[in-house]
Structures are given as C-alpha cells and as structure tokens.
Design an enzyme around this catalytic site. Structure first.
Site, PDB file in Angstrom:
ATOM      1  N   LYS A  90      -7.149  -3.292  -2.852  1.00  0.00           N
ATOM      2  CA  LYS A  90      -7.067  -4.554  -2.103  1.00  0.00           C
ATOM      3  C   LYS A  90      -7.890  -5.667  -2.739  1.00  0.00           C
ATOM      4  O   LYS A  90      -7.631  -6.851  -2.518  1.00  0.00           O
ATOM      5  CB  LYS A  90      -7.546  -4.326  -0.667  1.00  0.00           C
ATOM      6  N   LYS A 130      -7.689  -6.415   3.921  1.00  0.00           N
ATOM      7  CA  LYS A 130      -6.238  -6.471   4.085  1.00  0.00           C
ATOM      8  C   LYS A 130      -5.818  -7.787   4.740  1.00  0.00           C
ATOM      9  O   LYS A 130      -4.771  -8.356   4.397  1.00  0.00           O
ATOM     10  CB  LYS A 130      -5.767  -5.281   4.917  1.00  0.00           C
ATOM     11  N   ASP A 149     -12.442  -2.849   5.514  1.00  0.00           N
ATOM     12  CA  ASP A 149     -11.122  -2.549   4.956  1.00  0.00           C
ATOM     13  C   ASP A 149     -10.062  -3.437   5.605  1.00  0.00           C
ATOM     14  O   ASP A 149      -9.216  -4.020   4.915  1.00  0.00           O
ATOM     15  CB  ASP A 149     -10.773  -1.071   5.177  1.00  0.00           C
ATOM     16  N   GLU A 155       1.995  -3.574  -3.821  1.00  0.00           N
ATOM     17  CA  GLU A 155       2.554  -3.192  -2.523  1.00  0.00           C
ATOM     18  C   GLU A 155       1.679  -2.199  -1.777  1.00  0.00           C
ATOM     19  O   GLU A 155       1.622  -2.199  -0.551  1.00  0.00           O
ATOM     20  CB  GLU A 155       3.960  -2.614  -2.699  1.00  0.00           C
ATOM     21  N   GLY A 183      -8.908  12.863   3.468  1.00  0.00           N
ATOM     22  CA  GLY A 183      -8.882  11.928   2.358  1.00  0.00           C
ATOM     23  C   GLY A 183      -8.315  10.572   2.707  1.00  0.00           C
ATOM     24  O   GLY A 183      -7.948   9.797   1.812  1.00  0.00           O
ATOM     25  N   VAL A 197      -1.711  -2.860   1.216  1.00  0.00           N
ATOM     26  CA  VAL A 197      -1.689  -2.966   2.678  1.00  0.00           C
ATOM     27  C   VAL A 197      -0.564  -2.101   3.225  1.00  0.00           C
ATOM     28  O   VAL A 197       0.569  -2.186   2.757  1.00  0.00           O
ATOM     29  CB  VAL A 197      -1.494  -4.426   3.142  1.00  0.00           C
ATOM     30  N   THR A 207      -8.845   1.927  -8.704  1.00  0.00           N
ATOM     31  CA  THR A 207     -10.255   2.150  -8.407  1.00  0.00           C
ATOM     32  C   THR A 207     -10.517   1.890  -6.924  1.00  0.00           C
ATOM     33  O   THR A 207      -9.694   1.301  -6.228  1.00  0.00           O
ATOM     34  CB  THR A 207     -11.152   1.227  -9.260  1.00  0.00           C
ATOM     35  N   GLU A 239     -11.941   5.612   3.691  1.00  0.00           N
ATOM     36  CA  GLU A 239     -12.437   5.085   2.423  1.00  0.00           C
ATOM     37  C   GLU A 239     -13.568   5.981   1.904  1.00  0.00           C
ATOM     38  O   GLU A 239     -14.218   6.694   2.662  1.00  0.00           O
ATOM     39  CB  GLU A 239     -12.958   3.660   2.612  1.00  0.00           C
TER      40      GLU A 239
END
Length: 278
Positions: free
Chosen positions: A60, A159, A155, A84, A141, A87, A31, A144
């Site tokens: 994240k 991270k 974002d 994995e 794409g 980030v 999601t 975000e």
C-alpha cells in the site's frame, strides 16, 4: 533472484533485470508496509520505473504516499504501475474504476477494508477476548507483520489514502487520515450495540465537500443493522463508492486471504502481458 543469479539486494536485482535482453521486464514488489514513509517500497518502484521495468505491487505504501509521482513517472517511461492487491486483495477495485467506469466521478467512499479488525470485532461480539481473536489472525498470516498496524487503524488509513489518491485525485498520505483503532474496550461497545440491533465496524471513508475539500477518516462506527457494512462478518470486506452518474456502487468480498492477494498480483501481471502482446 534475477536471471537465475542471486542478487545482493533489490536495487541490484532491478539493475540486473534492466540490463537483460528480456522482451518483457516486470518487477514485483511485495515488501511489508512501512507506515512512516512507505519505504523502501517507493524507492523500489521508482528504481524499477527508471530502469524501464513494469511494476506490480501489493504494498500500500507507494500508492498511499507517492501515487501521483509514480504514476506520472511510469507514464513518461512507457511502463505500467499496477497495484490491485493493495486494497481488498483480489477484488477488482482499481481495475473496475479504471476500465469500466469511464466519465464517472467518485465523490466519496466508505468501507470495511481491514480483515483483521473485522474478524476481531466479530469474535468479540461472540464473547472472545481481544488477544485471542488477534492471535488467530496472526496464526493465519492475515494480520500485518506488525499487528499494531491493523488494530491501531494504520493499515486501514493507508488503504484510505490509496483509494482517495487513485479514485478521487487526492494528494494525501495515511498521516492525513483522521484515525481511531480498536482495542479490548471496543468489544464492550460492540456487544452493547449488537443488543440494540446495531453493529460496530471499523469504517474507512473519504468525502469531498461541495467546495472541493477532502476529508478522510478511519474509526469504529456504530451502524444500523440493515446497513451493508453491518452485515460483514469475519474476513468479509466491502467498499461503497459514491459516484456522480451511477449513485452508490458496492463491491463485496465474503472471504479474503493470502490466495486472494496472490491472485491480485497475477491479474496485474496478466494485464501487463496482454498490453505487451497487443
């Protein structure tokens, strides 16, 4: 979809999967990021673990907001919780530290970890308008779903929290990260810095002091032209780990995108399959 039958929502799908006789049950959570609380991803992961399912996510949120609790819950349930792709897409950051750096302590890090803002900064150095550079990332794409998460630094802050929580044993959220994003005016700063042989990059960093206090921040930072992070153009990302035994270790990704994120999910699935087979 679970077992070939449509499910009303994610929790119904998890319950359906838990009740199946499948030999290996894995929930893949992808999601979009909720920067307020990390939901519903955290609840999805928690429900999957409680149902005895392994979990793989590229979100994240769970790692940035609730890593310790989810990790401990997965361990107690005997299932894997892997992320994995959270980030640097498919570049093995968490796997590398977990599998290949035993007994090494990570004391800090700095990196360029947001593709959208790095592309925008590179394009603005070349004279492109801010809006045009952002629109290109949206069309591909890569930005975000809510592009303000990228340009306002959220974002990168998520991270940063994820990296600090997993690699440094921190207990922070993105809201604990000091954060400054980029805007049209940053383009003027970037062009001015470039004329002086410098580069402006949105740098994510965390550092633990000698007294144990951890500070984390995201900010546009002017870097010397010969700095590793200064050489990153377009979609390139890099992370520099500061360790106690091996000094500074750099991980660099020269291109990123949806394929790399999908690959990260695949590697986590393969890790679970290998552990299950053994």
């Amino acid at each position: 979809m679970a077992g070939g039958q449509p499910c009303a929502d994610a929790f119904a799908a998890i319950s359906h999967l838990a009740a199946s006789d499948a030999d290996l049950r894995v929930v893949v959570e992808t999601t979009t990021l909720d920067i307020a609380r990390g939901e519903p991803a955290i609840s999805h992961v928690r429900a999957a673990i409680a149902a005895g399912c392994h979990v793989v996510t590229a979100n994240k949120g769970p790692v940035a907001f609730a890593y310790g609790a989810l990790r401990d819950g997965a361990t107690a349930a005997g299932v894997a919780f892997l992320f994995e792709g959270a980030v640097m897409d498919g570049v093995p950051v968490f796997n590398m530290v977990r599998e290949t750096l035993p007994c090494v302590r990570v004391n800090g890090f700095e990196g360029v970890v947001n593709t959208t803002t790095n592309h925008i900064l590179t394009e603005m150095e070349r004279g492109a308008p801010f809006a045009e550079a952002l629109a290109k990332m949206q069309a591909e794409g890569i930005a975000e779903a809510d592009p303000s998460l990228d340009i306002d630094g959220w974002d990168a802050a998520a991270k940063t929290a994820a990296l600090a929580n997993v690699l440094m044993g921190a207990h922070i959220t993105p809201h604990d990260v000091t954060r400054t994003g980029i805007n049209e005016a940053t383009g003027d700063l970037a062009r001015s810095a470039q004329m002086r042989g410098q580069r402006i990059k949105l740098v994510a960093s965390a550092q633990r002091s000698a007294g144990g206090t951890l500070s984390a921040r995201v900010e546009p930072r002017e870097l010397p032209g010969d700095h590793l992070l200064a050489g990153l153009d377009g979609s390139a990302n890099a992370l520099i780990l500061e360790t106690d035994l091996l000094g500074r270790i750099a991980i660099c990704q020269l291109s990123s995108g949806l394929t790399q994120t999908a690959y990260a999910l695949l590697t986590d699935l393969i890790s679970i399959a290998r552990s299950h087979r053994h």
